[in-house]
Scaffold this active site. Structure first.
Site, PDB file in Angstrom:
ATOM      1  N   ARG A 234       0.863  -1.176   0.000  1.00  0.00           N
ATOM      2  CA  ARG A 234       0.000   0.000   0.000  1.00  0.00           C
ATOM      3  C   ARG A 234       0.905   1.233   0.000  1.00  0.00           C
ATOM      4  O   ARG A 234       1.972   1.208   0.630  1.00  0.00           O
ATOM      5  CB  ARG A 234      -0.876   0.048   1.265  1.00  0.00           C
ATOM      6  CG  ARG A 234      -2.029  -0.923   1.279  1.00  0.00           C
ATOM      7  CD  ARG A 234      -3.135  -0.493   0.324  1.00  0.00           C
ATOM      8  NE  ARG A 234      -4.280  -1.374   0.393  1.00  0.00           N
ATOM      9  CZ  ARG A 234      -4.511  -2.404  -0.425  1.00  0.00           C
ATOM     10  NH1 ARG A 234      -3.643  -2.699  -1.385  1.00  0.00           N
ATOM     11  NH2 ARG A 234      -5.592  -3.127  -0.307  1.00  0.00           N
ATOM     12  N   GLU A 263      -3.455   7.371  -4.629  1.00  0.00           N
ATOM     13  CA  GLU A 263      -3.630   6.883  -6.003  1.00  0.00           C
ATOM     14  C   GLU A 263      -5.121   6.894  -6.377  1.00  0.00           C
ATOM     15  O   GLU A 263      -5.962   6.730  -5.502  1.00  0.00           O
ATOM     16  CB  GLU A 263      -3.051   5.457  -6.131  1.00  0.00           C
ATOM     17  CG  GLU A 263      -3.724   4.450  -5.216  1.00  0.00           C
ATOM     18  CD  GLU A 263      -3.114   3.056  -5.263  1.00  0.00           C
ATOM     19  OE1 GLU A 263      -1.892   2.928  -5.068  1.00  0.00           O
ATOM     20  OE2 GLU A 263      -3.897   2.111  -5.484  1.00  0.00           O
ATOM     21  N   HIS A 281      -1.119   0.142  -9.844  1.00  0.00           N
ATOM     22  CA  HIS A 281      -1.736  -0.831  -8.925  1.00  0.00           C
ATOM     23  C   HIS A 281      -2.263  -2.056  -9.688  1.00  0.00           C
ATOM     24  O   HIS A 281      -3.468  -2.324  -9.689  1.00  0.00           O
ATOM     25  CB  HIS A 281      -2.852  -0.176  -8.097  1.00  0.00           C
ATOM     26  CG  HIS A 281      -3.149  -0.919  -6.824  1.00  0.00           C
ATOM     27  ND1 HIS A 281      -3.522  -0.306  -5.666  1.00  0.00           N
ATOM     28  CD2 HIS A 281      -3.115  -2.241  -6.530  1.00  0.00           C
ATOM     29  CE1 HIS A 281      -3.730  -1.206  -4.713  1.00  0.00           C
ATOM     30  NE2 HIS A 281      -3.479  -2.405  -5.238  1.00  0.00           N
TER      31      HIS A 281
END
Ligand code: 8YV
Length: 319
Positions: A234, A263, A281
């Protein structure tokens, strides 16, 4: 979406899922999209007993409180750090996630970022495409084989990463919150002690309040000028302000990042750095894994609505 039917349970879709998951879900449930303005804009919340959300979106206390009949939060992802577990537990709401099925792909992503960064794969691609190869030689790059790999967080994904790196004749060390006595890899007492030893530091620790900034300025400095930092966990686990300064000043050699603070609106300073590989991601974002994650979400919903044990509960309802 089909019109609501009183005979079918309602499921609130806080985040969307691929059509291949939505289609079978529509057969069984009335899927209600969360309006952009929040739960206050729903015509009725009285009979919404389950919601589906992503790891990135989660479910905060306000959403949980706004749904008086809620009993299940099904997360489409392994990380549930964005679910307010205290609010869920207060209201006796169960929480499920999608562990195991994404471990391999997320671990693969850590290796992909490491190799791309060390061997400058992205730069090499641009070099060939630009035509520069006809009159220039690309600068030499760094090795991954034989290096010291430090893994921050030796959970399921961290272990899978370690096994993959072992195939590259690397030395492996780790830091983990709880001891891992059965591991044959070298344990370090702190992330910064691990970083001081490692050539490449890979962050695989779960997100959440306990791990915010666990890779802090001291740890980044300890990694040193030749060090590489990889993050597939993360954005919150790294002190990003310290990382940006270090990348800009040559404090470390580079970073391969799949996750970021805030993000997808990432800090624009990353965009002008030549020593980073940036990924949007994508850790679990393969067809195979997303299908498997969807199946786990659907299995949890099915178990809940038929009164069976939840296959992957991280929080259960109070009995
Ligand atoms: C996904 C993830 O980005 O599983 C997680 O925790 O971060 C990823 O797999 C996401 O949850 C998919 O919606």
């Amino acid at each position: 979406m089909p019109a609501a039917s009183p005979s079918r349970p309602k499921v609130l879709m806080v985040s969307s899922m691929p059509e291949w998951d939505l289609a079978p879900m529509r057969e069984l449930y009335d899927l209600i999209e969360l309006p952009a303005g929040g739960p206050e804009e729903l015509t009725s919340t009285a009979d919404i007993m389950a919601l589906v959300t992503s790891g990135g979106r989660g479910a905060d206390a306000a959403l949980i409180e706004a749904l008086p009949a809620l009993e299940l939060i099904a997360v489409y992802g392994v990380g549930y750090d964005k679910v307010d577990l205290e609010a869920a537990s207060r209201r006796s709401v169960a929480v499920t996630n999608t562990p195991d099925v994404l471990t391999a792909d997320v671990a693969d992503m850590a290796l992909a970022l490491t190799l791309a960064l060390a061997r400058r794969i992205v730069d090499g691609d641009a070099f060939v495409r630009s035509g520069a190869w006809s009159h220039k030689t690309m600068p030499l790059t760094g090795s991954v084989s034989g290096r010291k790999i430090g893994i921050v967080g030796l959970g399921r994904i961290g272990e899978a990463i370690a096994h993959r790196f072992a195939g590259f004749d690397t030395e492996i060390g780790y830091w983990n919150r709880s001891p891992k006595p059965l591991s044959s890899w070298q344990a370090f007492p702190t992330p910064s002690a691990l970083a001081a030893w490692a050539d490449i530091l890979v962050v695989a620790v779960a997100g959440g309040g306990d791990t915010i900034g666990i890779v802090d300025a001291e740890t980044i400095a300890a990694l040193g000028r030749d060090g590489l930092l990889i993050n597939i966990s993360r954005g919150t686990t790294i002190d990003e302000a310290a990382l940006l300064i270090s990348l800009e000043n040559g404090g470390i050699a580079g970073a391969g990042l799949d996750v970021f603070h805030g993000e997808p609106a990432i800090d624009p300073r990353f965009l002008s750095l030549g020593n980073v590989v940036l990924s949007p991601h994508q850790g679990s974002a393969t067809m195979v894994t997303r299908r498997a994650m969807g199946a786990v979400v659907r299995a949890n919903l099915a178990a809940y609505f038929t009164g069976e044990a939840l296959p992957s509960a991280v929080v259960r309802r109070h009995s």
